[in-house]
Design a protein around this motif. Structure first.
Motif, mmCIF file in Angstrom:
data_model
loop_
_atom_site.group_PDB
_atom_site.id
_atom_site.type_symbol
_atom_site.label_atom_id
_atom_site.label_comp_id
_atom_site.label_asym_id
_atom_site.label_seq_id
_atom_site.Cartn_x
_atom_site.Cartn_y
_atom_site.Cartn_z
ATOM 1 N N MET A 1 0.808 -1.198 0.000
ATOM 2 C CA MET A 1 0.000 0.000 0.000
ATOM 3 C C MET A 1 0.855 1.267 0.000
ATOM 4 N N ILE A 2 1.921 1.267 0.773
ATOM 5 C CA ILE A 2 2.759 2.462 0.864
ATOM 6 C C ILE A 2 3.417 2.765 -0.482
ATOM 7 N N ILE A 3 3.732 1.748 -1.238
ATOM 8 C CA ILE A 3 4.344 1.964 -2.558
ATOM 9 C C ILE A 3 3.415 2.812 -3.424
ATOM 10 N N ASP A 4 2.184 2.345 -3.569
ATOM 11 C CA ASP A 4 1.224 3.094 -4.390
ATOM 12 C C ASP A 4 0.920 4.454 -3.786
ATOM 13 N N THR A 5 0.792 4.504 -2.472
ATOM 14 C CA THR A 5 0.511 5.773 -1.789
ATOM 15 C C THR A 5 1.579 6.799 -2.110
ATOM 16 N N HIS A 6 2.841 6.412 -2.022
ATOM 17 C CA HIS A 6 3.910 7.380 -2.244
ATOM 18 C C HIS A 6 4.076 7.741 -3.713
ATOM 19 N N LYS A 7 3.714 6.828 -4.590
ATOM 20 C CA LYS A 7 3.700 7.194 -6.013
ATOM 21 C C LYS A 7 2.615 8.241 -6.270
ATOM 22 N N LEU A 8 1.440 8.014 -5.701
ATOM 23 C CA LEU A 8 0.335 8.952 -5.905
ATOM 24 C C LEU A 8 0.616 10.293 -5.230
ATOM 25 N N LEU A 9 1.086 10.257 -3.991
ATOM 26 C CA LEU A 9 1.431 11.515 -3.315
ATOM 27 C C LEU A 9 2.540 12.247 -4.064
ATOM 28 N N GLY A 10 3.544 11.503 -4.500
ATOM 29 C CA GLY A 10 4.641 12.118 -5.245
ATOM 30 C C GLY A 10 4.135 12.849 -6.475
ATOM 31 N N SER A 11 3.169 12.240 -7.160
ATOM 32 C CA SER A 11 2.638 12.884 -8.363
ATOM 33 C C SER A 11 1.916 14.188 -8.034
ATOM 34 N N LEU A 12 1.261 14.267 -6.876
ATOM 35 C CA LEU A 12 0.557 15.496 -6.488
ATOM 36 C C LEU A 12 1.527 16.656 -6.267
ATOM 37 N N PHE A 13 2.756 16.325 -5.860
ATOM 38 C CA PHE A 13 3.751 17.349 -5.558
ATOM 39 C C PHE A 13 4.775 17.552 -6.672
ATOM 40 N N TYR A 14 4.655 16.764 -7.738
ATOM 41 C CA TYR A 14 5.686 16.859 -8.783
ATOM 42 C C TYR A 14 5.136 17.028 -10.193
ATOM 43 N N GLN A 15 4.026 16.405 -10.514
ATOM 44 C CA GLN A 15 3.541 16.391 -11.887
ATOM 45 C C GLN A 15 2.272 17.220 -12.038
ATOM 46 N N ALA A 16 2.322 18.193 -12.910
ATOM 47 C CA ALA A 16 1.121 18.981 -13.199
ATOM 48 C C ALA A 16 0.138 18.092 -13.952
ATOM 49 N N THR A 17 -1.094 18.047 -13.462
ATOM 50 C CA THR A 17 -2.121 17.232 -14.103
ATOM 51 C C THR A 17 -3.429 18.011 -14.159
ATOM 52 N N SER A 18 -4.352 17.503 -14.904
ATOM 53 C CA SER A 18 -5.666 18.136 -15.000
ATOM 54 C C SER A 18 -6.429 17.940 -13.690
ATOM 55 N N LYS A 19 -7.460 18.728 -13.504
ATOM 56 C CA LYS A 19 -8.290 18.583 -12.311
ATOM 57 C C LYS A 19 -8.912 17.194 -12.263
ATOM 58 N N GLU A 20 -9.352 16.698 -13.397
ATOM 59 C CA GLU A 20 -9.947 15.358 -13.453
ATOM 60 C C GLU A 20 -8.959 14.302 -12.959
ATOM 61 N N GLN A 21 -7.695 14.398 -13.396
ATOM 62 C CA GLN A 21 -6.677 13.450 -12.946
ATOM 63 C C GLN A 21 -6.404 13.614 -11.452
ATOM 64 N N LEU A 22 -6.361 14.870 -10.997
ATOM 65 C CA LEU A 22 -6.152 15.121 -9.573
ATOM 66 C C LEU A 22 -7.253 14.478 -8.737
ATOM 67 N N VAL A 23 -8.490 14.636 -9.171
ATOM 68 C CA VAL A 23 -9.620 14.060 -8.440
ATOM 69 C C VAL A 23 -9.465 12.538 -8.358
ATOM 70 N N THR A 24 -9.091 11.897 -9.455
ATOM 71 C CA THR A 24 -8.906 10.438 -9.462
ATOM 72 C C THR A 24 -7.828 10.026 -8.449
ATOM 73 N N ILE A 25 -6.714 10.758 -8.433
ATOM 74 C CA ILE A 25 -5.618 10.447 -7.504
ATOM 75 C C ILE A 25 -6.064 10.654 -6.064
ATOM 76 N N VAL A 26 -6.690 11.787 -5.803
ATOM 77 C CA VAL A 26 -7.101 12.095 -4.433
ATOM 78 C C VAL A 26 -8.185 11.128 -3.966
ATOM 79 N N GLU A 27 -9.098 10.749 -4.843
ATOM 80 C CA GLU A 27 -10.109 9.749 -4.471
ATOM 81 C C GLU A 27 -9.447 8.445 -4.016
#
Length: 188
Positions: A1-27
């Motif tokens: 779980m931590i592997i996926d969590t840190h990949k997803l969190l890392g993307s929130l702080f590193y990769q610019a994405t659309s709001k739709e993509q952000l919502v999917t990650i945050v969900e």
């Protein structure tokens, strides 16, 4: 779980994405009980253009960076990127055969990149080094950074995100009995 969590969190702080993509990650992170429902609701209430502009301001260095996302800014006396702490972290990465090639000339101690490196170490069953990355590098400065991010952000989403990630790191520290190194921090 931590592997996926840190990949997803890392993307929130590193990769610019659309709001739709952000919502999917945050969900996904809310479902994993890493982020709060309040964080998701704050995101849903944000304007897409405002999110893009705030991401650029907070993470890409467009204009004045009120909360720089690089460890060396907090760990080096001169508060510079590519400082001595970056060199030390780079050596840690080399020892663990991690090469971060983003295509940009940027320090490896960027908050999101460090989360990606942690996930990589866990994926490769390098548990000791993954713990060392948290204890000796990322967690030494992350709470100060996240607090600054909280104060600096003009959007509720990034304010809630920073608080939730502070809480996540507190949980990890307690759950895994992490012994975070004490390092001198240089802050305003």
């Amino acid at each position: 779980m931590i592997i996926d969590t840190h990949k997803l969190l890392g993307s929130l702080f590193y990769q610019a994405t659309s709001k739709e993509q952000l919502v999917t990650i945050v969900e996904a992170l809310v479902e994993s009980e890493v982020l709060s429902e309040e964080c998701l609701q704050a995101l849903r209430g944000e304007d897409e253009d405002a999110l893009a502009a705030e991401f650029s301001r907070l993470f890409e260095g467009v204009g004045d960076m009120p909360a720089p996302p690089w460890g060396s800014v907090y760990l080096d006396k001169d508060r510079v990127v590519f400082g001595a702490s970056t060199v030390e972290y780079r050596q840690f990465l080399e020892l663990n055969q991690i090469e971060l090639d983003t295509g940009l000339r940027e320090p490896e101690d960027q908050f999101g990149l460090m989360l990606f490196a942690h996930a990589y170490l866990l994926e490769n069953n390098n548990i000791n080094s993954a713990g060392e990355l948290l204890e000796g590098y990322l967690l030494t400065w992350s709470s100060v950074y996240l607090e600054k991010l909280n104060k600096a952000s003009e959007l509720s989403f990034y304010k809630k995100l920073s608080v939730d990630v502070i809480d996540w790191f507190k949980y990890l520290t307690s759950e895994y009995n992490l012994n975070v190194a004490t390092k001198k921090l240089y802050i305003d």
